[in-house]
Write a protein that holds these residues in place. Structure first.
Motif: not given
Length: 180
Positions: A66, A70, A80, A138, A176
């Motif tokens: 995840e 995102g 995500r 990310d 996360r």
């Protein structure tokens, strides 16, 4: 002569044991040997658990994740949840021929991640163009995740409690940032 006769039966079980190991490394041979083992009750019993034991050692090749922020697509949808597969030698070699990587070696991770991410949200496909438009946090997450699953073979990390020094493992995959 009697000693030789005694050795001959001892050799036969060793050969049978070696044959019993064969189906574990070659699953295609297991069905062919199963009917032969069916009339003889004892050999079929040990062979069945040996074949069932193999899934415990099954190689995991895909890992869910995840993203911290995102990927935002053109329509504004945030993606995500994704899946990354283990990298192959080919995955690491092919990007080296890419002109973008030859001109800028830092682009290697973008091309490589575009090859090994198999799913991201509801996107129909994932490629290097998507990876290059991700937020830097990310991209850093995915680079760390790639190293975890390809170098160490799992997404767990050994840690110690800062208060009591108790050692335990945390699962990095699918969590996360900031969550434990």
């Amino acid at each position: 002569m009697r000693r030789m006769a005694a050795k001959a039966p001892a050799a036969a079980p060793q050969t049978a044991a070696a044959g019993a190991d064969f189906p574990r490394s070659a699953p295609a041979a297991a069905p062919a040997e199963a009917p032969a083992g069916t009339p003889a009750g004892p050999p079929a019993g040990p062979a069945a658990p040996a074949v069932e034991a193999a899934p415990r050692q099954e190689l995991r090749t895909e890992f869910p994740f995840e993203l911290p922020r995102g990927y935002v697509d053109d329509s504004g949808t945030v993606h995500r949840d994704g899946v990354m597969r283990l990298s192959t030698a080919r995955d690491e070699l092919i990007p080296l021929r890419d002109v973008r990587v030859q001109e800028n070696p830092a682009y290697l991770s973008v091309v490589l991640l575009g090859r090994v991410i198999t799913r991201l949200g509801t996107l129909p496909s994932v490629h290097d163009g998507i990876v290059e438009n991700m937020f830097a946090s990310d991209l850093a997450f995915l680079q760390d995740f790639y190293r975890q699953i390809n170098a160490e073979g799992h997404t767990r990390a050994a840690v110690a409690c800062p208060h009591c020094s108790e050692a335990f493992e945390v699962e990095l995959g699918g969590s996360r940032l900031g969550e434990s």
